[in-house]
Enzyme design. Sequence first.
Site, mmCIF file in Angstrom:
data_model
loop_
_atom_site.group_PDB
_atom_site.id
_atom_site.type_symbol
_atom_site.label_atom_id
_atom_site.label_comp_id
_atom_site.label_asym_id
_atom_site.label_seq_id
_atom_site.Cartn_x
_atom_site.Cartn_y
_atom_site.Cartn_z
ATOM 1 N N PRO A 49 -6.525 -5.083 11.122
ATOM 2 C CA PRO A 49 -7.987 -5.082 11.274
ATOM 3 C C PRO A 49 -8.410 -3.704 11.774
ATOM 4 O O PRO A 49 -8.170 -3.354 12.930
ATOM 5 C CB PRO A 49 -8.229 -6.173 12.332
ATOM 6 C CG PRO A 49 -7.004 -7.037 12.295
ATOM 7 C CD PRO A 49 -5.877 -6.103 11.976
ATOM 8 N N LEU A 50 -8.984 -2.915 10.910
ATOM 9 C CA LEU A 50 -9.105 -1.484 11.159
ATOM 10 C C LEU A 50 -9.879 -1.170 12.432
ATOM 11 O O LEU A 50 -10.846 -1.829 12.784
ATOM 12 C CB LEU A 50 -9.749 -0.795 9.956
ATOM 13 C CG LEU A 50 -8.852 -0.742 8.717
ATOM 14 C CD1 LEU A 50 -9.596 -0.165 7.519
ATOM 15 C CD2 LEU A 50 -7.582 0.055 8.984
ATOM 16 N N HIS A 90 0.842 -1.197 0.000
ATOM 17 C CA HIS A 90 0.000 0.000 0.000
ATOM 18 C C HIS A 90 0.880 1.250 0.000
ATOM 19 O O HIS A 90 1.287 1.724 1.067
ATOM 20 C CB HIS A 90 -0.907 0.005 1.228
ATOM 21 C CG HIS A 90 -1.829 -1.165 1.300
ATOM 22 N ND1 HIS A 90 -1.400 -2.424 1.663
ATOM 23 C CD2 HIS A 90 -3.170 -1.271 1.065
ATOM 24 C CE1 HIS A 90 -2.433 -3.261 1.647
ATOM 25 N NE2 HIS A 90 -3.512 -2.582 1.286
ATOM 26 N N PHE A 120 -22.427 -12.567 24.325
ATOM 27 C CA PHE A 120 -21.913 -11.339 23.726
ATOM 28 C C PHE A 120 -20.412 -11.413 23.437
ATOM 29 O O PHE A 120 -19.808 -10.425 23.005
ATOM 30 C CB PHE A 120 -22.235 -10.140 24.613
ATOM 31 C CG PHE A 120 -23.714 -9.947 24.819
ATOM 32 C CD1 PHE A 120 -24.601 -10.106 23.768
ATOM 33 C CD2 PHE A 120 -24.222 -9.627 26.063
ATOM 34 C CE1 PHE A 120 -25.965 -9.951 23.950
ATOM 35 C CE2 PHE A 120 -25.588 -9.470 26.263
ATOM 36 C CZ PHE A 120 -26.470 -9.636 25.194
ATOM 37 N N HIS A 166 -30.044 -14.597 24.562
ATOM 38 C CA HIS A 166 -29.049 -14.522 25.628
ATOM 39 C C HIS A 166 -28.482 -15.889 26.014
ATOM 40 O O HIS A 166 -27.712 -15.987 26.969
ATOM 41 C CB HIS A 166 -29.661 -13.847 26.864
ATOM 42 C CG HIS A 166 -29.778 -12.360 26.737
ATOM 43 N ND1 HIS A 166 -30.444 -11.755 25.697
ATOM 44 C CD2 HIS A 166 -29.298 -11.346 27.500
ATOM 45 C CE1 HIS A 166 -30.382 -10.439 25.836
ATOM 46 N NE2 HIS A 166 -29.685 -10.159 26.922
ATOM 47 N N HIS A 220 -3.949 3.538 -3.480
ATOM 48 C CA HIS A 220 -4.123 3.015 -2.123
ATOM 49 C C HIS A 220 -3.405 1.686 -1.902
ATOM 50 O O HIS A 220 -2.601 1.574 -0.981
ATOM 51 C CB HIS A 220 -5.617 2.830 -1.811
ATOM 52 C CG HIS A 220 -5.879 2.108 -0.524
ATOM 53 N ND1 HIS A 220 -5.872 2.735 0.697
ATOM 54 C CD2 HIS A 220 -6.139 0.797 -0.264
ATOM 55 C CE1 HIS A 220 -6.107 1.850 1.655
ATOM 56 N NE2 HIS A 220 -6.283 0.670 1.093
ATOM 57 N N GLU A 276 -18.570 -3.768 24.199
ATOM 58 C CA GLU A 276 -17.834 -5.031 24.338
ATOM 59 C C GLU A 276 -16.574 -5.085 23.478
ATOM 60 O O GLU A 276 -15.525 -5.573 23.924
ATOM 61 C CB GLU A 276 -18.743 -6.219 23.994
ATOM 62 C CG GLU A 276 -19.865 -6.462 24.988
ATOM 63 C CD GLU A 276 -21.151 -5.742 24.626
ATOM 64 O OE1 GLU A 276 -22.186 -6.017 25.267
ATOM 65 O OE2 GLU A 276 -21.112 -4.898 23.697
#
Length: 670
Positions: free
Chosen positions: A118-119, A29, A434, A470, A263, A408
Site C-alpha cells: 500500500p504505497l 513487477h 478521524f 465530528h 512495470h 493522522e
Amino acid sequence: MQNNNLDQKSINALRFLSVDMIEKANSGHPGLPLGVAPMVYTLWTKHLNINPTDSHWLNRDRFILSAGHGSALLYSLLHLSGFNLTIEDLKQFRQLNSKTPGHPEYGVTDGVEATTGPLGQGLGMAVGMAMAESHLAAQYNKPGFNIMDHYTYAIAGDGDLMEGISHESASLAGHLKLGKLIVLYDDNSVSLDGPTDMAFTDDTPKRFEAYNWQVLHVANGNDPAEISAAIETAKQTADQPTLIDVKTTIGFGAPNAGTNGVHGKPLGDENMAATREKLGWDYKPFDIPDDVRQNFDTTVKQRGIVSEAQWQTLFDDYSGEYPELAAQFLQSFKPVSCDLKLPVSHVGESESGRNTSQRIIGAISEQLPSFWGGSADLFSSNKTNVKTANAYEPADRLGKNVWFGVREFAEAAAVNGMTLHGGVHAYASTFFVFSDYMRAAIRLAAIQKIPSTFVFTHDSIAVGEDGPTHEPIEQLMSFRAMPNVNVIRPADTNEAIAAWKIALAASETPTMLVLTRQNLPTLPRTEELAAQGVQRGGYVLSPAKGSTPEGILIATGSEVQLAIAAQKQLQEAGHDVSVVSLPSFELFDAQPAEYREQVLPSSVTRRVAVEMGTSYGWEHYVGLQGKIVGINNRYGESGNPDAIMKQFGFTADNVAATYLKTVSNQPANA
C-alpha cells in the site's frame, strides 16, 4: 568504490533472479528490480549493517522496501545474503502459502521488516522506526556505549511520493530532524499507467528541501560508486533526514525499458531472451554463479556476523557498567506483563473516558519506561499526554509526548513503525471520527499482527455541538469488521483500566480504545468484575434477580449506564432482566461456547442492544426477534449533547419501552 566486474555481475544476478521468479510465476513487477538493482546492491553490500543469521539483532539497520510491488528484488537480496529463504522458496513466488508472497509480508519472510505495498506506508513506518531509534538512543546510550545506533533506509518510488501520507510523513520527519533516516528515491518518471508527468509534476527535490530534508542527487542510477558516495554523505548528516534522488530507468535492459509496459507484467520469453543478451547474462533461470554467492556472503553475511559480535561485546561491557539499564533495555523489546498498578475507581465517582485514560497513561508511564505516544494536535482534547513528561523533539529525544500534528495517517503509520522497531510500546490518538484517516494503517497493523495501540476519544453523538462531522456513527461497526483488531469500548474507569492492560499485553493484535468525551459514573460491580469481564469481551454486569432472566439488555460504553437504569425500571414493572456489558465483540466471540452461553443464554430471546452508533451488526447478539436502540441511515446533529441523545432515543425510558415491545411481540421464553 570501483564498479568492477564482480559488482556488475552481482547486480545482474539480482536482476535476473528477480525476473526469473516473475516469469516462473507468470505474475509480478519486473520494472523495479531491473532498474533498482544497482541501488540496493550498493546499499546492502557497502553500507547496510545487518546479520542474516540473526534477523532480529536489536541494533541492525532497518531496510524498508516501501515500493513493495518490487518484492522479487527484496527476496533475491534476502536469499543471496543468507537469510532463511531458499532457492526453492524463490521458485514459489506469488504461490499460495509460500514464503515469497506478492508483496513483502512481515512475519512471513525472514528479513522483511514491514509489510509494504500500500504505497506510502513503508515510508511512514520508516519514519516511526527512525523515531524509535532516536528515542531509545537517548534513553540508553552512554559515553562510549552507543548500544542503539543504527540507520533506517527506505526505497520509495514515484507512487509512494504521490500518496498523501508521503507528504505528512516527510513533513514530520523533517521537523523532527531524523538524521538517521535515509530514503533512496527510484526516480524513473514512470508509473503503472504511463509517464508520471500525466499526473505528477511536483519538483520533488524542492519539496523535500522545504520539509527540511537534505537532498542529494545521483544522475546515473547504474553507477554504484556514485550511489555509494551519496549514501556516505547522507550518513554524515545528523540533523536532517536525507532523500537521495536516484535517476533510474524502469525495466533497465529490457526491450520496453523506460515505459509502463515493463512495470507490472512478466517480460515473456522473447523479451527475456533479449534482456539476457542486452545485459550479457548467459546463465539459466535461477542459476547463480559461485563468485556472486561468495561476494554476497562476504560483503553482507560475514560482515554482519562480525558487526553483531562487536556489538554484543559492547553490550556485555555496558551490562557490567549499567546492569539495570541493560536489563531494562532488553525487557523493553518484550511484551508487557500486566502487573502494573493502575488507579481503580469506586461507585459514586464519575469521570470522562478521556480523563480516565489520561490518569491511566500517567500511571503506565511512571512504571513502564518503554511507553510513549502522541496525538494529532489534540492533546488538550484527547488527554493522551503524560503530564509529567516533556515533548519528544530534536532537542529532547527523551520526551514521551509526541506532537504528531494534524497528520493522522502519518501518525498511525509511524506508531506501526515504532512497534515494528521494538523497544517501545507506542500509541496514537485522535477523535474517533478521524479514525477514518488512519484506517489503512490500522489495517496494516492487523495484517502484520503487531500490537500497536490507537486511542480514540469523542466516541459518539454525545460530542454535541461540533455536530455530525465530528460524531462517529458507522466507525465502531466498520472497525469491528476488520480482522485481528481488538476494538474495546469501556463503560467506566475500571473497564478502561482493563482495556489498557489488554492493549499493553497484546503481542499479535492491535488495539483500539474507544473512549467518551462526557463523564461516566463508576458502575456497580465493575471494580470486582471488569478485569476478567473485559478480558473476555463481555460479562453479566448486573444479573437478574432470578436464576434465568426474562430478557437481556446488552450495551457498550456510556450506554451501559442507560441499560442499568432501564433494568431498574423494568424490575419495578415486574420484568426481571439482566444487563450485559459487551466492550469488545472480538474478545467475546473468541471465548468458549460455554462461557458465551452463560452470558447470553440461547433460551433467552428477549434481547435489546443499546449503542450510539449504527445498529448494523447487532443482530449477531440480539437475534431476529431482538430490538436495537441505535442510529440507522443518518448522521448526528449539532446541539446540546443531552438534547441530542434524548432526540435519538438514548434514554432509560426508551430502552425500557423498547424492551417491552419484545414482550408484546414474543411468546414467553422457554
